[in-house]
Write a protein that holds these residues in place. Structure first.
Motif, PDB file in Angstrom:
ATOM      1  N   ILE B 121      66.932 -29.327  -4.635  1.00 57.03           N
ATOM      2  CA  ILE B 121      66.648 -30.493  -5.473  1.00 57.03           C
ATOM      3  C   ILE B 121      65.221 -30.976  -5.224  1.00 57.03           C
ATOM      4  O   ILE B 121      64.467 -31.265  -6.161  1.00 57.03           O
ATOM      5  CB  ILE B 121      67.676 -31.623  -5.214  1.00 57.03           C
ATOM      6  CG1 ILE B 121      69.035 -31.191  -5.781  1.00 57.03           C
ATOM      7  CG2 ILE B 121      67.218 -32.945  -5.819  1.00 57.03           C
ATOM      8  CD1 ILE B 121      70.165 -32.166  -5.540  1.00 57.03           C
ATOM      9  N   ALA B 122      64.849 -31.025  -3.951  1.00 56.66           N
ATOM     10  CA  ALA B 122      63.485 -31.469  -3.628  1.00 56.66           C
ATOM     11  C   ALA B 122      62.458 -30.537  -4.271  1.00 56.66           C
ATOM     12  O   ALA B 122      61.428 -30.987  -4.792  1.00 56.66           O
ATOM     13  CB  ALA B 122      63.297 -31.508  -2.115  1.00 56.66           C
ATOM     14  N   ALA B 123      62.768 -29.233  -4.266  1.00 57.07           N
ATOM     15  CA  ALA B 123      61.817 -28.260  -4.834  1.00 57.07           C
ATOM     16  C   ALA B 123      61.704 -28.420  -6.357  1.00 57.07           C
ATOM     17  O   ALA B 123      60.604 -28.385  -6.924  1.00 57.07           O
ATOM     18  CB  ALA B 123      62.247 -26.834  -4.479  1.00 57.07           C
ATOM     19  N   ILE B 124      62.842 -28.603  -7.019  1.00 56.48           N
ATOM     20  CA  ILE B 124      62.803 -28.787  -8.483  1.00 56.48           C
ATOM     21  C   ILE B 124      62.032 -30.073  -8.812  1.00 56.48           C
ATOM     22  O   ILE B 124      61.225 -30.117  -9.743  1.00 56.48           O
ATOM     23  CB  ILE B 124      64.229 -28.846  -9.090  1.00 56.48           C
ATOM     24  CG1 ILE B 124      64.962 -27.517  -8.871  1.00 56.48           C
ATOM     25  CG2 ILE B 124      64.170 -29.169 -10.593  1.00 56.48           C
ATOM     26  CD1 ILE B 124      66.437 -27.538  -9.275  1.00 56.48           C
ATOM     27  N   ALA B 125      62.294 -31.112  -8.020  1.00 57.09           N
ATOM     28  CA  ALA B 125      61.624 -32.400  -8.265  1.00 57.09           C
ATOM     29  C   ALA B 125      60.114 -32.249  -8.118  1.00 57.09           C
ATOM     30  O   ALA B 125      59.340 -32.761  -8.928  1.00 57.09           O
ATOM     31  CB  ALA B 125      62.152 -33.458  -7.310  1.00 57.09           C
ATOM     32  N   GLU B 126      59.705 -31.524  -7.096  1.00 61.20           N
ATOM     33  CA  GLU B 126      58.267 -31.375  -6.851  1.00 61.20           C
ATOM     34  C   GLU B 126      57.595 -30.655  -8.019  1.00 61.20           C
ATOM     35  O   GLU B 126      56.545 -31.056  -8.504  1.00 61.20           O
ATOM     36  CB  GLU B 126      58.065 -30.593  -5.553  1.00 61.20           C
ATOM     37  CG  GLU B 126      56.629 -30.660  -5.069  1.00 61.20           C
ATOM     38  CD  GLU B 126      56.391 -29.790  -3.839  1.00 61.20           C
ATOM     39  OE1 GLU B 126      57.366 -29.509  -3.105  1.00 61.20           O
ATOM     40  OE2 GLU B 126      55.236 -29.375  -3.651  1.00 61.20           O
ATOM     41  N   LYS B 127      58.242 -29.597  -8.492  1.00 63.67           N
ATOM     42  CA  LYS B 127      57.686 -28.841  -9.614  1.00 63.67           C
ATOM     43  C   LYS B 127      57.663 -29.705 -10.887  1.00 63.67           C
ATOM     44  O   LYS B 127      56.672 -29.748 -11.608  1.00 63.67           O
ATOM     45  CB  LYS B 127      58.526 -27.576  -9.837  1.00 63.67           C
ATOM     46  CG  LYS B 127      57.976 -26.706 -10.942  1.00 63.67           C
ATOM     47  CD  LYS B 127      58.901 -25.563 -11.302  1.00 63.67           C
ATOM     48  CE  LYS B 127      58.328 -24.740 -12.450  1.00 63.67           C
ATOM     49  NZ  LYS B 127      58.180 -25.504 -13.697  1.00 63.67           N
ATOM     50  N   SER B 128      58.767 -30.381 -11.138  1.00 68.04           N
ATOM     51  CA  SER B 128      58.882 -31.176 -12.367  1.00 68.04           C
ATOM     52  C   SER B 128      57.914 -32.353 -12.358  1.00 68.04           C
ATOM     53  O   SER B 128      57.390 -32.740 -13.401  1.00 68.04           O
ATOM     54  CB  SER B 128      60.295 -31.723 -12.519  1.00 68.04           C
ATOM     55  OG  SER B 128      61.239 -30.678 -12.465  1.00 68.04           O
ATOM     56  N   LEU B 129      57.702 -32.921 -11.173  1.00 69.57           N
ATOM     57  CA  LEU B 129      56.873 -34.127 -11.095  1.00 69.57           C
ATOM     58  C   LEU B 129      55.456 -33.875 -11.611  1.00 69.57           C
ATOM     59  O   LEU B 129      54.852 -34.731 -12.261  1.00 69.57           O
ATOM     60  CB  LEU B 129      56.842 -34.646  -9.652  1.00 69.57           C
ATOM     61  CG  LEU B 129      56.082 -35.956  -9.448  1.00 69.57           C
ATOM     62  CD1 LEU B 129      56.682 -37.087 -10.277  1.00 69.57           C
ATOM     63  CD2 LEU B 129      56.072 -36.349  -7.966  1.00 69.57           C
ATOM     64  N   LYS B 130      54.945 -32.686 -11.336  1.00 71.45           N
ATOM     65  CA  LYS B 130      53.590 -32.359 -11.811  1.00 71.45           C
ATOM     66  C   LYS B 130      53.541 -32.464 -13.334  1.00 71.45           C
ATOM     67  O   LYS B 130      52.602 -33.001 -13.914  1.00 71.45           O
ATOM     68  CB  LYS B 130      53.211 -30.930 -11.404  1.00 71.45           C
ATOM     69  CG  LYS B 130      53.004 -30.768  -9.924  1.00 71.45           C
ATOM     70  CD  LYS B 130      52.343 -29.425  -9.607  1.00 71.45           C
ATOM     71  CE  LYS B 130      52.273 -29.213  -8.113  1.00 71.45           C
ATOM     72  NZ  LYS B 130      53.321 -28.302  -7.601  1.00 71.45           N
ATOM     73  N   GLU B 131      54.571 -31.934 -13.988  1.00 70.83           N
ATOM     74  CA  GLU B 131      54.613 -31.956 -15.456  1.00 70.83           C
ATOM     75  C   GLU B 131      54.821 -33.372 -15.974  1.00 70.83           C
ATOM     76  O   GLU B 131      54.157 -33.825 -16.906  1.00 70.83           O
ATOM     77  CB  GLU B 131      55.751 -31.035 -15.948  1.00 70.83           C
ATOM     78  CG  GLU B 131      55.520 -29.583 -15.569  1.00 70.83           C
ATOM     79  CD  GLU B 131      56.759 -28.678 -15.704  1.00 70.83           C
ATOM     80  OE1 GLU B 131      56.603 -27.453 -15.613  1.00 70.83           O
ATOM     81  OE2 GLU B 131      57.886 -29.199 -15.875  1.00 70.83           O
ATOM     82  N   VAL B 132      55.743 -34.070 -15.314  1.00 70.35           N
ATOM     83  CA  VAL B 132      56.110 -35.396 -15.811  1.00 70.35           C
ATOM     84  C   VAL B 132      54.991 -36.414 -15.606  1.00 70.35           C
ATOM     85  O   VAL B 132      54.816 -37.337 -16.408  1.00 70.35           O
ATOM     86  CB  VAL B 132      57.440 -35.835 -15.159  1.00 70.35           C
ATOM     87  CG1 VAL B 132      57.749 -37.293 -15.460  1.00 70.35           C
ATOM     88  CG2 VAL B 132      58.575 -34.941 -15.664  1.00 70.35           C
ATOM     89  N   THR B 133      54.219 -36.238 -14.558  1.00 64.09           N
ATOM     90  CA  THR B 133      53.070 -37.124 -14.346  1.00 64.09           C
ATOM     91  C   THR B 133      52.139 -37.045 -15.544  1.00 64.09           C
ATOM     92  O   THR B 133      51.642 -38.052 -16.041  1.00 64.09           O
ATOM     93  CB  THR B 133      52.314 -36.713 -13.057  1.00 64.09           C
ATOM     94  OG1 THR B 133      53.235 -36.800 -11.979  1.00 64.09           O
ATOM     95  CG2 THR B 133      51.125 -37.616 -12.784  1.00 64.09           C
ATOM     96  N   TYR B 134      51.945 -35.826 -16.022  1.00 65.16           N
ATOM     97  CA  TYR B 134      51.098 -35.649 -17.210  1.00 65.16           C
ATOM     98  C   TYR B 134      51.771 -36.224 -18.459  1.00 65.16           C
ATOM     99  O   TYR B 134      51.119 -36.886 -19.273  1.00 65.16           O
ATOM    100  CB  TYR B 134      50.753 -34.155 -17.397  1.00 65.16           C
ATOM    101  CG  TYR B 134      50.035 -33.919 -18.698  1.00 65.16           C
ATOM    102  CD1 TYR B 134      48.726 -34.360 -18.847  1.00 65.16           C
ATOM    103  CD2 TYR B 134      50.669 -33.306 -19.765  1.00 65.16           C
ATOM    104  CE1 TYR B 134      48.065 -34.201 -20.059  1.00 65.16           C
ATOM    105  CE2 TYR B 134      50.016 -33.138 -20.976  1.00 65.16           C
ATOM    106  CZ  TYR B 134      48.710 -33.583 -21.118  1.00 65.16           C
ATOM    107  OH  TYR B 134      48.066 -33.427 -22.314  1.00 65.16           O
TER     108      TYR B 134
END
Lengths: 330, 251
Positions: B121-134
């Protein structure tokens, strides 16, 4: 390329001796394989023909989003949905590069858009055909993008620098599009009976419209002769159509699908496939706005543009307010 | 009760699935070419995140269902997305307001999930966060630009906010599933994400010259699956049609 029936000067090609020094130098540079850049001198006819050609290509990318967009919300798996979205996004990107290339010739994107929406400028006939089953997403990638690549690969060497450079980027993406289309066709052709039927039906419907993408024979056309002398057209329509058939016929056989042409046959002597011409009356009807989806496509584009007006105006007004506030603060 | 971890993962994955689908409905008909590209990009990111969340949900469940099985073979009552994301696109303003409100919650949630005790979950969140920040940067700019644009764009954005604000509260209401996630250090209490959400929302709305509705009434029933809106069924009937019509086929 998605440009068909592009008119050039309508006059015969001049010999070097008939040209004024400026034009002669221009033509000699092209003959030697040199590139023409936006600030270079160019004949008015070269500029106008290129605007028509690049504009039509750009419009085709934009309208071309619609038949595939038709299936994004019905794509059968998450991966297929993502691939199709990426492909349609690439097409919008191609439209953008091409409008930018056209802008270097002195025409704005807004002007070109208005000419598309009013029907003054055309887009490729192929996008006036409907996409009816999921197999059509395969057929569009395999045949339509396949035909586009036939045209675009040589255009990477076209004489106009910005156009050639746009084409290099576009070609890389188009070959991925064609592969994904063929991959869908493989799945369908090797799938259930219903899937095989859908695959054959898609080929039946898209075969002749794909052959039409190259335009009617232009071996005697003065427009094509001029465009070829300027190296903004690199091959005749018939050469490219033949090349496309030669490439596609074995692929269809590999898929176990039948090309809907009883005259399709390998000609040992010519070293090419013989094949039937498409119905050119249908082609001219489509160009006149009587394609199966012509009205739908133009309605969709006009609706998007009209309904987006408030957004474009709103963002512009905000940018101006910001600029004014910044100036007031300085 | 179903395994709360499975429930939680379906919530994350269904939010991105349903919103990604909604955004993909814009394909080819955006107000300008740049928006066509940006909307497709957002939809692509969300569909990619869906695959990660729902594959993990399927693994946790242990019944041989993968992301596609979960996305295409469940019916309305089995979906766990919040009501906000299933709301129709409306005009471009409504689509952007919905995206902004979701992005703002999503960014807070993913930021917290990076510290999850559950490594995947932490790994998916980290990857997704980059996209969602944008995504959030872009929707913030758009909400401000259109809110503080012309009279018409302002009115449309205010209407979009009024229409969608009643769906904000659900994103922050904690239930037993959230309680179990908090207890295992897997996910934050959603209520704890609200103050930061409110602070940013107030700032953005102020820059956009928009007014937050007075009422804090919140519709609920999406993330629990107890009562979705009528809109979701129509979306699923389109999205799932091929898989349902040809159940024996592979694509």
């Amino acid at each position: 390329m998605y440009a068909q029936m592009i008119k050039s000067t309508g006059k015969g090609v001049k010999s070097l001796d008939e040209m004024e020094p400026e034009e002669r130098a221009f033509q000699e540079r092209i003959n030697a394989g040199g590139k023409i850049e936006p600030k270079d001198w160019m004949p008015d006819g070269y500029r106008k023909t290129l605007i028509r050609q690049i504009g039509q290509h750009a419009h085709s990318e934009i309208v071309g989003q619609l038949p595939e967009g038709n299936w994004i919300t019905r794509a059968p798996t998450l991966e297929r949905k993502a691939i199709l979205l990426a492909k349609v996004q690439d097409e919008a990107g191609h439209g953008l590069y091409l409008y930018c290339a056209a802008e270097t010739l002195g025409v704005s994107r807004d002007q070109l858009t208005r000419d598309l929406l009013s029907g003054k400028m055309k887009y490729s006939s192929i996008f006036n055909y409907p996409t009816l089953t999921w197999a059509d997403m395969g057929a569009v990638g395999w045949l339509v993008d396949g035909a586009a690549i036939m045209n675009q690969v040589p255009l990477q060497r076209t004489s106009y620098g910005p156009y050639a450079r746009a084409m290099v980027r576009i070609c890389k993406e188009e070959s991925f599009h064609q592969r994904q289309g063929f991959d869908i066709m493989m799945k369908m052709a090797n799938g259930t009976e219903a899937q095989r039927k859908m695959a054959q039906d898609a080929l039946n419907r898209f075969w002749y419209p794909s052959l039409m993408m190259f335009g009617p024979s232009d071996k005697d056309s003065v427009h094509s002769a001029q465009s070829m002398a300027w190296k903004i057209k690199m091959n005749t329509n018939d050469e490219l159509r033949q090349k496309f058939v030669d490439q596609t016929a074995p692929q269809a056989a590999y898929l176990g699908l039948t090309i809907p042409d009883e005259h399709l046959e390998w000609n040992e002597e010519r070293g090419h496939y013989d094949f039937s011409e498409p119905d050119w009356d249908e082609f001219f009807d489509v160009l006149q706005g009587n394609g199966p989806c012509s009205v739908d496509r133009m309605e969709a584009r006009n609706k998007a543009w009209d309904e987006g007006r408030w957004v474009r105006e709103g963002l512009l007004a905000h940018a101006e307010k910001k600029r004014a506030r910044k100036m007031a603060a300085e | 009760m179903t395994d709360p971890l499975f429930e939680f993962l379906c919530r994350m994955g269904d939010n991105t699935l349903v919103l990604g689908h909604r955004v993909s409905e814009w394909c080819g008909v955006a107000p300008v070419l740049e928006e066509d590209i940006a909307l497709a990009n957002t939809a692509l990111d969300l569909i990619g995140q869906t695959t990660l969340w729902l594959n993990l949900a399927g693994e946790v469940e242990g019944k041989s269902r993968d992301a596609d099985a979960l996305a295409f073979r469940r019916d309305v009552w089995e979906f766990r997305n919040v009501l906000l994301v299933e709301q129709p696109n409306g005009d471009f303003g409504q689509t952007m307001m919905r995206q902004f409100l979701f992005d703002l919650w999503h960014k807070g949630m993913l930021t917290a999930l990076q510290d999850s005790s559950h490594d995947q979950i932490a790994a998916i969140a980290e990857k997704s966060l980059k996209e969602v920040t944008y995504h959030l940067e872009r929707t913030t700019d758009t909400v401000i630009g259109l809110g503080d644009g012309t009279d018409e764009s302002h009115a449309r954005m205010q209407k979009a906010l009024d229409r969608l604000y009643p769906f904000v509260g659900e994103m922050f209401v904690a239930d037993d599933v959230d309680g179990a996630m908090v207890a295992h250090g897997i996910a934050p209490d959603p209520a704890h994400l609200r103050p930061e959400f409110d602070a940013t929302l107030d700032e953005v709305l102020s820059n956009a010259t928009l007014v937050k509705p007075d009422s804090e009434f919140a519709h609920k029933g999406g993330k629990s699956g107890q009562r979705h809106s009528e809109h979701l069924g129509h979306m699923l009937s389109q999205m799932q049609w091929l898989q349902r019509a040809y159940p024996d086929a592979t694509w």
